[in-house]
Write an enzyme that holds these catalytic residues in place. Structure first.
Site, PDB file in Angstrom:
ATOM      1  N   SER A 209       0.840  -1.210   0.000  1.00  0.00           N
ATOM      2  CA  SER A 209       0.000   0.000   0.000  1.00  0.00           C
ATOM      3  C   SER A 209       0.869   1.251   0.000  1.00  0.00           C
ATOM      4  CB  SER A 209      -0.929  -0.006   1.207  1.00  0.00           C
ATOM      5  OG  SER A 209      -0.182   0.114   2.395  1.00  0.00           O
ATOM      6  N   ARG A 213       0.299   3.605  -3.131  1.00  0.00           N
ATOM      7  CA  ARG A 213      -0.343   4.896  -2.879  1.00  0.00           C
ATOM      8  C   ARG A 213       0.434   6.011  -3.580  1.00  0.00           C
ATOM      9  NH1 ARG A 213       0.158   4.823   2.016  1.00  0.00           N
ATOM     10  NH2 ARG A 213      -1.829   3.878   2.520  1.00  0.00           N
ATOM     11  N   ASN A 217      -0.902   7.864  -7.026  1.00  0.00           N
ATOM     12  CA  ASN A 217      -1.171   9.304  -7.026  1.00  0.00           C
ATOM     13  C   ASN A 217      -0.343  10.023  -8.080  1.00  0.00           C
ATOM     14  OD1 ASN A 217      -2.954  10.704  -4.912  1.00  0.00           O
ATOM     15  ND2 ASN A 217      -2.117   8.941  -3.836  1.00  0.00           N
TER      16      ASN A 217
END
Lengths: 280, 156
Positions: A209, A213, A217
């Protein structure tokens, strides 16, 4: 500039492809032209652009901070030292807030993560065509200037953090303690396979994660910049509209890149804090 | 997502950067920050101490002033007392001198009076003798009655 490409699809694909160096299918070494060739190179190929920009930005960060550190005095700070101290104090405050154990590694690690990720994200604010245009003019087939849009880069960092988490988990709690933490909770001991599955997934999820992440993004942000850049190929009205959009998205992106760097740093601190914490 | 050796390269770079930061960047900056923090704390403490000392000095100065005033007042009172005493003494001396002179004058007067009285007596005696001589022209011999005359003279 999108007009140089056969289609907007090709333009996007071109911008999302790293400059990969590896062994071609015919045995020769060189840069991959296109995603298929890069994929065919297998694992033993390297994204030269990601590495170059990541290392360059990392050295820029260390150079600036080392310069400030060398001249750091207890007197009235000025210019660079002031800026560096501001960031160092900010990181130190975050570490003090989230990390409740004694470890000299964590604060410098957090500072490196924050500044490095921030600088890598900052490359996103360069207009998407500038550097690739220079690159193609000098004969490089691809150039992706934002290292954090390369999953190799984000996973490289998150896996290193994960190794540290495992190391400190075992060091602080012992192998048995770490295992019992994974196996004997949250459910009673006789359900240990369920516990192990749950906690194992939780553990593995941390680096994945963390990396995804940041990657997600930045990749999405880059994609939107590319889509906006496509408008510059249309008529002047569309180009003006695209310019406005690009400016607005860039302003918004300043927030995102800082936030993502901060989140990556904070989660790194929190994961290491959890690795140090004893469960009772 | 296409994983390749960049993953390893990035990890190694990351580890190296963290090591460098931990070795050469973080400690000097934190050191400077801590030193400055300590200096500021020391400075504030010194300022506090200075303020306290100033207060003490002011209090001490006040005390000194009060003492000096008291002393001055005492000196003044003493001086006044002494002046009064001197005046008193002078008065006394003057009075004594006056008395003495008065006494001397009186003594003088007394003496003069005595002398006058004496001469008066002599003259009265002489007059008396002369009178008596005139009365007793023949019977009285000055020589024979000299002791009678001097006795009379003494009684006058």
């Amino acid at each position: 500039m999108a007009t140089e490409y056969a289609s907007s699809g090709e333009y996007i694909k071109h911008h999302l492809q790293n400059l990969t160096y590896g062994q071609h299918a015919d045995g020769t070494w060189g840069f991959a032209h296109g995603a298929a060739e890069a994929k065919a190179m297998g694992f033993w190929a390297i994204n030269v652009d990601s590495m170059a920009f990541a290392i360059g930005l990392g050295i820029l960060f260390l150079f600036l901070f080392r310069m400030a550190a060398k001249k750091a005095t207890a007197g009235v700070p000025s210019g660079l030292q002031n800026f560096v101290e501001w960031i160092v104090e900010f990181v130190d405050g975050s570490v003090r807030g989230s990390f409740s154990h004694q470890n000299a590694l964590v604060a410098p690690l957090a500072l490196t993560v924050f500044m490095w990720v921030f600088l890598m994200n900052l490359m996103d604010l360069f207009p998407v065509d500038w550097l690739p245009f220079v690159a193609s003019a000098s004969g490089l087939p691809h150039l992706k200037i934002v290292p954090s849009t390369d999953p190799n880069v984000t996973f490289g960092m998150s896996l290193s953090v994960f190794v540290l988490v495992l190391f400190y988990s075992v060091k602080m709690k012992g192998a048995g303690g770490f295992f019992s933490e994974l196996a004997f909770q949250p459910f009673p001991k006789f359900l240990f396979p369920v516990n192990l599955l749950l906690e194992g997934v939780g553990l593995i999820a941390k680096p994945i994660s963390l990396a995804l992440r940041l990657f997600g993004n930045m990749y999405a942000g880059e994609m939107i910049f590319i889509l906006i850049a496509l408008m510059f190929g249309g008529n002047w009205l569309l180009a003006v509209f695209g310019g406005t959009l690009q400016w607005a998205w860039a302003v918004f992106h300043i927030l995102i890149i800082t936030l993502q760097a901060f989140i990556f740093m904070t989660l790194t601190i929190v994961y290491l804090d959890m690795a140090h914490a004893e469960h009772h | 997502m296409n994983f390749n050796a960049t993953l390893i390269g990035q990890s190694i770079t990351f580890i190296f950067f963290v090591w460098f930061c931990m070795k050469f960047v973080w400690p000097p900056i934190m050191n400077a920050l801590d030193t400055r923090k300590k200096q500021i704390a020391d400075g504030l403490a010194a300022a506090d101490r200075g303020k306290h000392e100033l207060e003490l000095a002011a209090r001490k100065a006040g005390d000194n002033m009060r003492d000096a005033k008291a002393q001055a007042a005492e000196v003044l009172a003493q001086a006044e007392k002494r002046a009064a005493q001197i005046i008193e003494e002078a008065k006394q001396a003057a009075k004594e001198e006056g008395d003495r002179q008065l006494a001397a004058a009186q003594a003088n007067i007394e003496q003069e009076a005595n002398r006058a009285r004496e001469s008066l007596r002599e003259q009265v005696a002489a007059l008396a003798v002369a009178g008596a001589e005139k009365i007793l022209r023949r019977e009285v011999n000055a020589q024979t009655h000299a002791d009678l005359l001097s006795q009379l003279k003494a009684e006058l």
